[in-house]
Design a protein around this motif. Structure first.
Motif, PDB file in Angstrom:
ATOM      1  N   ASN A   1      51.381  -3.529  23.216  1.00 49.61           N
ATOM      2  CA  ASN A   1      52.083  -3.126  24.248  1.00 49.61           C
ATOM      3  C   ASN A   1      53.538  -3.678  24.081  1.00 49.61           C
ATOM      4  OD1 ASN A   1      53.373  -2.320  26.463  1.00 49.61           O
ATOM      5  ND2 ASN A   1      51.827  -2.843  28.016  1.00 49.61           N
ATOM      6  N   PRO A   2      54.443  -2.777  23.942  1.00 46.43           N
ATOM      7  CA  PRO A   2      55.935  -3.037  23.623  1.00 46.43           C
ATOM      8  C   PRO A   2      56.974  -3.402  24.970  1.00 46.43           C
ATOM      9  CG  PRO A   2      55.899  -0.717  23.425  1.00 46.43           C
ATOM     10  CD  PRO A   2      54.457  -1.286  23.807  1.00 46.43           C
ATOM     11  N   ILE A   3      56.217  -3.253  26.225  1.00 47.87           N
ATOM     12  CA  ILE A   3      56.801  -3.486  27.151  1.00 47.87           C
ATOM     13  C   ILE A   3      56.268  -4.506  28.150  1.00 47.87           C
ATOM     14  CG2 ILE A   3      57.304  -2.272  29.714  1.00 47.87           C
ATOM     15  CD1 ILE A   3      58.475  -0.777  27.246  1.00 47.87           C
ATOM     16  N   GLY A   4      57.155  -5.578  28.219  1.00 52.57           N
ATOM     17  CA  GLY A   4      56.547  -6.826  28.851  1.00 52.57           C
ATOM     18  C   GLY A   4      57.724  -7.710  29.715  1.00 52.57           C
ATOM     19  N   GLY A   5      57.442  -8.867  29.732  1.00 51.38           N
ATOM     20  CA  GLY A   5      58.284  -9.870  30.193  1.00 51.38           C
ATOM     21  C   GLY A   5      58.297  -9.991  31.586  1.00 51.38           C
ATOM     22  N   MET A   6      59.018 -10.890  31.987  1.00 50.22           N
ATOM     23  CA  MET A   6      59.201 -11.341  33.877  1.00 50.22           C
ATOM     24  C   MET A   6      59.031  -9.774  34.701  1.00 50.22           C
ATOM     25  SD  MET A   6      60.473 -14.676  34.127  1.00 50.22           S
ATOM     26  CE  MET A   6      59.988 -16.371  33.098  1.00 50.22           C
ATOM     27  N   GLY A   7      59.693  -8.820  34.276  1.00 45.35           N
ATOM     28  CA  GLY A   7      59.969  -7.734  35.018  1.00 45.35           C
ATOM     29  C   GLY A   7      58.609  -7.104  35.212  1.00 45.35           C
ATOM     30  N   VAL A   8      57.632  -7.091  34.168  1.00 43.54           N
ATOM     31  CA  VAL A   8      56.410  -6.332  34.041  1.00 43.54           C
ATOM     32  C   VAL A   8      55.257  -7.527  34.677  1.00 43.54           C
ATOM     33  CG1 VAL A   8      54.489  -5.879  32.742  1.00 43.54           C
ATOM     34  CG2 VAL A   8      56.529  -5.009  32.236  1.00 43.54           C
ATOM     35  N   MET A   9      55.290  -8.816  34.436  1.00 43.88           N
ATOM     36  CA  MET A   9      54.355  -9.652  34.967  1.00 43.88           C
ATOM     37  C   MET A   9      54.415 -10.038  36.407  1.00 43.88           C
ATOM     38  SD  MET A   9      54.407 -12.578  31.941  1.00 43.88           S
ATOM     39  CE  MET A   9      53.802 -13.932  32.964  1.00 43.88           C
ATOM     40  N   MET A  10      55.641  -9.995  36.801  1.00 39.21           N
ATOM     41  CA  MET A  10      56.081 -10.658  38.091  1.00 39.21           C
ATOM     42  C   MET A  10      56.835  -9.788  39.243  1.00 39.21           C
ATOM     43  SD  MET A  10      56.903 -14.458  36.069  1.00 39.21           S
ATOM     44  CE  MET A  10      57.512 -15.253  37.720  1.00 39.21           C
ATOM     45  N   PHE A  11      58.122  -9.506  38.891  1.00 37.19           N
ATOM     46  CA  PHE A  11      58.965  -8.845  39.651  1.00 37.19           C
ATOM     47  C   PHE A  11      58.789  -7.579  40.034  1.00 37.19           C
ATOM     48  CE2 PHE A  11      63.044  -6.470  40.061  1.00 37.19           C
ATOM     49  CZ  PHE A  11      63.497  -6.989  41.510  1.00 37.19           C
ATOM     50  N   GLY A  12      58.367  -6.600  38.959  1.00 34.15           N
ATOM     51  CA  GLY A  12      58.117  -5.127  39.043  1.00 34.15           C
ATOM     52  C   GLY A  12      57.101  -5.030  40.493  1.00 34.15           C
ATOM     53  N   PRO A  13      55.900  -5.580  40.054  1.00 33.29           N
ATOM     54  CA  PRO A  13      55.004  -5.650  41.068  1.00 33.29           C
ATOM     55  C   PRO A  13      55.403  -5.920  42.527  1.00 33.29           C
ATOM     56  CG  PRO A  13      53.814  -6.588  39.161  1.00 33.29           C
ATOM     57  CD  PRO A  13      55.543  -6.632  38.925  1.00 33.29           C
ATOM     58  N   THR A  14      55.958  -7.051  42.496  1.00 33.90           N
ATOM     59  CA  THR A  14      56.605  -7.511  43.891  1.00 33.90           C
ATOM     60  C   THR A  14      57.621  -6.557  44.388  1.00 33.90           C
ATOM     61  OG1 THR A  14      56.354  -9.827  42.974  1.00 33.90           O
ATOM     62  CG2 THR A  14      57.617  -9.704  45.089  1.00 33.90           C
ATOM     63  N   LEU A  15      58.362  -5.909  43.924  1.00 33.61           N
ATOM     64  CA  LEU A  15      59.473  -4.972  44.158  1.00 33.61           C
ATOM     65  C   LEU A  15      58.804  -3.781  44.728  1.00 33.61           C
ATOM     66  CD1 LEU A  15      62.375  -4.837  44.673  1.00 33.61           C
ATOM     67  CD2 LEU A  15      62.443  -3.553  42.576  1.00 33.61           C
ATOM     68  N   LEU A  16      57.918  -3.273  44.032  1.00 33.91           N
ATOM     69  CA  LEU A  16      57.089  -2.075  44.412  1.00 33.91           C
ATOM     70  C   LEU A  16      56.405  -2.319  45.628  1.00 33.91           C
ATOM     71  CD1 LEU A  16      55.180  -1.185  41.147  1.00 33.91           C
ATOM     72  CD2 LEU A  16      56.910   0.206  42.296  1.00 33.91           C
ATOM     73  N   GLU A  17      55.949  -3.835  46.332  1.00 24.72           N
ATOM     74  CA  GLU A  17      55.384  -3.952  47.521  1.00 24.72           C
ATOM     75  C   GLU A  17      56.496  -4.316  48.629  1.00 24.72           C
ATOM     76  OE1 GLU A  17      52.179  -7.051  49.113  1.00 24.72           O
ATOM     77  OE2 GLU A  17      52.504  -6.919  47.125  1.00 24.72           O
ATOM     78  N   TYR A  18      57.683  -4.918  48.297  1.00 22.67           N
ATOM     79  CA  TYR A  18      58.491  -5.124  49.318  1.00 22.67           C
ATOM     80  C   TYR A  18      59.807  -4.506  49.339  1.00 22.67           C
ATOM     81  CZ  TYR A  18      55.598  -9.131  50.386  1.00 22.67           C
ATOM     82  OH  TYR A  18      54.361  -9.905  50.936  1.00 22.67           O
ATOM     83  N   GLY A  19      60.006  -3.903  47.929  1.00 25.30           N
ATOM     84  CA  GLY A  19      61.540  -3.448  47.853  1.00 25.30           C
ATOM     85  C   GLY A  19      61.880  -1.932  48.708  1.00 25.30           C
ATOM     86  N   THR A  20      63.010  -1.715  48.946  1.00 25.44           N
ATOM     87  CA  THR A  20      63.289  -0.429  49.605  1.00 25.44           C
ATOM     88  C   THR A  20      63.251   0.712  48.529  1.00 25.44           C
ATOM     89  OG1 THR A  20      65.900  -0.600  48.927  1.00 25.44           O
ATOM     90  CG2 THR A  20      65.067  -1.643  50.967  1.00 25.44           C
ATOM     91  N   GLU A  21      63.294   2.014  48.843  1.00 29.53           N
ATOM     92  CA  GLU A  21      63.137   3.145  47.829  1.00 29.53           C
ATOM     93  C   GLU A  21      64.556   2.823  46.972  1.00 29.53           C
ATOM     94  OE1 GLU A  21      61.585   6.198  45.750  1.00 29.53           O
ATOM     95  OE2 GLU A  21      60.751   4.888  47.390  1.00 29.53           O
ATOM     96  N   GLU A  22      65.536   2.549  47.473  1.00 34.36           N
ATOM     97  CA  GLU A  22      66.733   2.641  46.782  1.00 34.36           C
ATOM     98  C   GLU A  22      66.577   1.457  45.548  1.00 34.36           C
ATOM     99  OE1 GLU A  22      71.712   1.898  47.075  1.00 34.36           O
ATOM    100  OE2 GLU A  22      70.195   1.636  48.709  1.00 34.36           O
TER     101      GLU A  22
END
Length: 406
Positions: free
Chosen positions: A98-119
């Protein structure tokens, strides 16, 4: 966290999807990349992409299969868990990574999907999905490590923006990151309730990083200084004072990823197996077994632990219900994964003897020198992502229901 629907396809539909994946991989995965690693998660820093690596990352990013169960509306794959397992199986079959990774995938992305605004989701998730934006974590401070809630980095409200001043340390990949998700204090009168979750551009004026060299010789971490850094109000995730809740949730995602063997831990477990290394350095008996009976017994126990752990992780994923995401049980997985990873490194060093203690110079192979550094690096596995002691506290309080006694 909003993810793809969890209704699994019928077996015949999954067979069709498997063929679709197999054909797509044959058309898009360059055979020359078999055995390569994901540069997005490299401990020693990002490496320059070859044309083949770039094409592979762009293909997976466009398909959304680097984050297969993330919602399609933000660029994710939109796959069910069953489809994601098919994808994983077929990638392993093809030798694809998988060439897509890092903290954006491991940590931040899932959290933003849960708590972030649509924008916020529209602004940040697609860049993570395509592997175009590197994120780092601004949590620990010189005086706020295990007691993270004592952090003092302060974001002063200036109307339409914040002005951030303070220092973070052990910022993984901070010197290479594009953006940082950080816990900052917005209220000095309250400890936990005064913390907020803020997104900061690493190229903003007033941001400075200083790499920290570790015992392994690498510098994957740095100190990060914020001096009068202006941050738009739109970069606040959740509401003011909700940072501790959001930050704790993010750590569950991190521990889930670490326990699953992603990142540096998986690199330490890559390559030749412990039995193969043992036969090379200690020899085999007439029946092809590791010659040293005591060592053989300990290696067998390690292999059993490792395989049982892998099956436990798989079962936990299969039994997950709904979209609740990771729970406090990730603390157990993190601790067990750390122990197994360190046990492996210790066994390999013991097996190699003096050849496993080389730092540089003649007389050592590249694999032997890499093993020395992996062994030293592995000492951090039980510290980063929340130390073993902190995980034990989480297990005692949130899983076993044990309360502090006054």
């Amino acid at each position: 966290m909003a993810t793809a629907p969890e209704l699994d396809r019928p077996a015949d539909a999954l067979d069709g999807f498997r063929q679709e994946v197999r054909s797509w991989l044959e058309a898009n995965f360059p055979p020359s990349l078999k055995g390569h690693d994901n540069s997005m998660s490299a401990v020693e820093g990002p490496t320059e992409e070859t044309p083949e690596q770039k094409a592979w990352r762009e293909a997976m990013g466009a398909k959304g299969w680097g984050v297969p169960t993330w919602p399609k509306e933000y660029g994710g794959g939109g796959l069910s868990r069953a489809e994601a397992r098919v994808l994983q199986d077929e990638m392993a079959r093809a030798g694809a990574w998988n060439p897509i990774g890092g903290m954006g995938v491991m940590m931040f992305g899932p959290t933003l999907l849960e708590y972030g605004t649509e924008e916020q989701k529209q602004a940040h998730i697609p860049g993570i999905v395509r592997g175009e934006v590197r994120w780092c974590q601004g949590y620990s401070e010189p005086g706020a490590g295990s007691d993270l809630a004592s952090l003092q980095t302060f974001a002063e409200d200036r109307g339409d923006h914040y002005v951030v001043n303070g220092q973070k340390t052990w910022t993984s990949g901070g010197q290479w990151a594009d953006k940082c998700f950080a816990l900052v204090r917005t209220d000095k009168s309250q400890k936990h309730a005064g913390i907020s979750f803020l997104l900061i551009d690493m190229d903003a004026e007033g941001v400075e990083t200083r790499p920290i060299r570790l015992i392994s010789g690498q510098s994957p971490f740095c100190e990060t200084f914020f001096t009068n850094v202006k941050v738009p109000k739109g970069n606040l995730v959740g509401r003011e004072g909700q940072g501790w809740e959001i930050g704790t949730r993010l750590l569950q995602h991190e521990r889930s990823s670490l326990s699953g063997g992603s990142g540096s831990a998986s690199r330490m477990n890559a390559g030749k197996s412990v039995p193969e290394i043992a036969k090379k350095y200690r020899g085999a008996d007439g029946e092809g077994r590791i010659g040293d009976a005591d060592l053989r017994t300990r290696i067998i126990k390690h292999e059993m632990d490792q395989r049982a752990f892998a099956l436990t992780l798989r079962r936990a994923a299969l039994e997950a219900k709904g979209n609740a995401g990771p729970s406090a049980a990730t603390s157990i997985m993190k601790n067990v994964g750390a122990r197994i990873t360190q046990d492996r490194a210790e066994l390999n060093i013991e097996i190699m003897g003096m050849q496993g203690l080389g730092w540089d110079g003649e007389g050592f192979s590249e694999d032997e020198l890499a093993q020395t550094r992996s062994w030293l690096w592995g000492k951090a596995v039980s510290i980063y992502g929340g130390s073993t002691e902190i995980q034990n506290n989480v297990i005692a309080k949130r899983i076993l229901g044990m309360l502090d006694h006054q």
